[in-house]
Design a protein around this motif. Structure first.
Motif, short mmCIF file in Angstrom:
data_model
loop_
_atom_site.label_atom_id
_atom_site.label_comp_id
_atom_site.label_asym_id
_atom_site.label_seq_id
_atom_site.Cartn_x
_atom_site.Cartn_y
_atom_site.Cartn_z
N GLU A 2 72.05 113.69 95.64
CA GLU A 2 70.76 113.12 96.02
C GLU A 2 70.63 111.68 95.52
OE1 GLU A 2 66.05 113.84 95.10
OE2 GLU A 2 67.44 115.51 94.90
N GLU A 3 71.13 111.42 94.30
CA GLU A 3 71.04 110.07 93.74
C GLU A 3 71.85 109.08 94.56
OE1 GLU A 3 71.94 112.71 91.75
OE2 GLU A 3 70.05 112.98 90.69
N PHE A 61 55.67 101.14 96.45
CA PHE A 61 56.62 102.09 95.86
C PHE A 61 56.73 101.84 94.35
CE2 PHE A 61 58.08 101.02 100.17
CZ PHE A 61 57.93 102.26 100.78
N PRO A 62 55.73 102.27 93.57
CA PRO A 62 55.74 101.95 92.14
C PRO A 62 56.77 102.75 91.34
CG PRO A 62 53.85 103.31 92.67
CD PRO A 62 54.52 102.97 93.97
N HIS A 63 57.26 103.84 91.90
CA HIS A 63 58.23 104.67 91.19
C HIS A 63 59.62 104.46 91.76
CE1 HIS A 63 54.93 106.71 89.22
NE2 HIS A 63 54.35 106.85 90.41
N THR A 64 60.59 104.49 90.88
CA THR A 64 61.97 104.32 91.33
C THR A 64 62.50 105.63 91.91
OG1 THR A 64 64.19 103.67 90.67
CG2 THR A 64 62.91 104.85 89.03
N MET A 65 63.38 105.48 92.88
CA MET A 65 64.05 106.66 93.44
C MET A 65 65.25 107.05 92.59
SD MET A 65 64.01 106.03 97.51
CE MET A 65 63.67 104.31 97.81
N LEU A 66 65.65 106.14 91.72
CA LEU A 66 66.82 106.37 90.87
C LEU A 66 66.35 106.67 89.46
CD1 LEU A 66 68.85 103.30 92.15
CD2 LEU A 66 68.95 105.64 92.98
N HIS A 67 66.55 107.89 89.03
CA HIS A 67 66.02 108.28 87.73
C HIS A 67 67.02 108.14 86.59
CE1 HIS A 67 62.36 109.50 89.67
NE2 HIS A 67 63.08 110.19 90.55
N GLN A 68 68.30 108.12 86.90
CA GLN A 68 69.31 107.93 85.85
C GLN A 68 69.47 106.44 85.59
OE1 GLN A 68 69.78 110.29 88.23
NE2 GLN A 68 69.59 112.00 86.82
N TRP A 70 71.99 104.75 84.54
CA TRP A 70 73.24 104.18 85.02
C TRP A 70 73.19 103.90 86.52
CZ3 TRP A 70 76.44 106.39 88.66
CH2 TRP A 70 76.22 107.73 88.96
N LEU A 71 72.44 104.70 87.28
CA LEU A 71 72.29 104.43 88.71
C LEU A 71 71.42 103.20 88.96
CD1 LEU A 71 71.85 107.96 90.31
CD2 LEU A 71 73.69 106.33 90.71
N ARG A 72 70.39 103.03 88.15
CA ARG A 72 69.54 101.86 88.28
C ARG A 72 70.33 100.59 87.96
NH1 ARG A 72 65.04 101.76 84.89
NH2 ARG A 72 64.04 100.40 86.38
N LEU A 73 71.15 100.66 86.93
CA LEU A 73 71.98 99.52 86.56
C LEU A 73 73.04 99.24 87.63
CD1 LEU A 73 72.41 97.39 84.43
CD2 LEU A 73 73.92 98.96 83.24
N ALA A 74 73.62 100.31 88.17
CA ALA A 74 74.61 100.14 89.24
C ALA A 74 73.97 99.50 90.47
CB ALA A 74 75.22 101.50 89.60
N ASN A 75 72.73 99.88 90.77
CA ASN A 75 72.02 99.28 91.90
C ASN A 75 71.75 97.80 91.64
OD1 ASN A 75 70.52 99.49 94.47
ND2 ASN A 75 68.79 99.00 93.15
N LEU A 76 71.40 97.46 90.42
CA LEU A 76 71.13 96.07 90.06
C LEU A 76 72.37 95.20 90.26
CD1 LEU A 76 69.18 93.98 88.83
CD2 LEU A 76 70.02 94.68 86.58
#
Length: 127
Positions: A2-3, A61-68, A70-76
C-alpha cells in the motif's frame, strides 16, 4: 504494498500538477539562446512556486499518505529526481517539433518545482 502505491500516486499527482503549471511557459515566444542559459531567477521562481503549491495542498490534504519516515524521506529525494528525468525526456521527445525547447532547462525547472512541493509537504504534513 500500500505504501508503494501511495508513493506512486503522490508522484503522479506532483508530475501532472507540474506539467499543468508549466503549460503557459510552453507557448511563449522565447529564443533558444535565452532558454539555453536557464536563469537562477527561473529556477528560484519554480522552487518558490512549488513551495506555494505545496503549502496550498496542505489545506486540502493535511495528512501524509506515507506514514513510515523512510518512505517520506525517499519521496523527498525521489520525486524531484524522477520529475526532472521525466520532464527532460518529454522535452527531448518534443524537441524535433519545437526547436526552442531545451531539455536541460525543463529538467532543472521540474526538479526545482517538485523539490519545493516535496519539501513543504515533508516538513508540514501531519502523520
Amino acid at each position: 504494498m500500500e505504501e508503494i502505491l501511495l508513493v506512486i500516486i503522490q508522484f503522479l499527482i506532483e508530475v501532472v500538477g507540474q506539467a499543468l503549471l508549466e503549460l503557459p511557459f510552453e507557448f511563449g515566444d522565447w529564443r533558444r539562446s535565452e532558454l539555453e542559459r536557464g536563469s537562477w531567477q527561473r529556477y528560484t521562481a519554480a522552487l518558490l512556486l512549488g513551495g506555494l503549491i505545496g503549502g496550498i495542498s496542505l489545506w486540502f490534504f493535511p495528512h501524509t499518505m506515507l506514514h513510515q519516515p523512510w518512505l517520506r524521506l525517499a519521496n523527498l529525494v525521489a520525486a524531484p529526481l524522477l520529475s526532472a528525468a521525466l520532464a527532460h525526456t518529454i522535452a527531448s521527445s518534443r524537441m524535433p517539433q519545437r526547436s526552442h525547447i531545451v531539455p536541460a532547462v525543463h529538467g532543472w525547472t521540474a526538479f526545482c518545482f517538485t523539490l519545493g512541493v516535496a519539501t513543504v509537504r515533508f516538513a508540514y504534513t501531519s502523520h
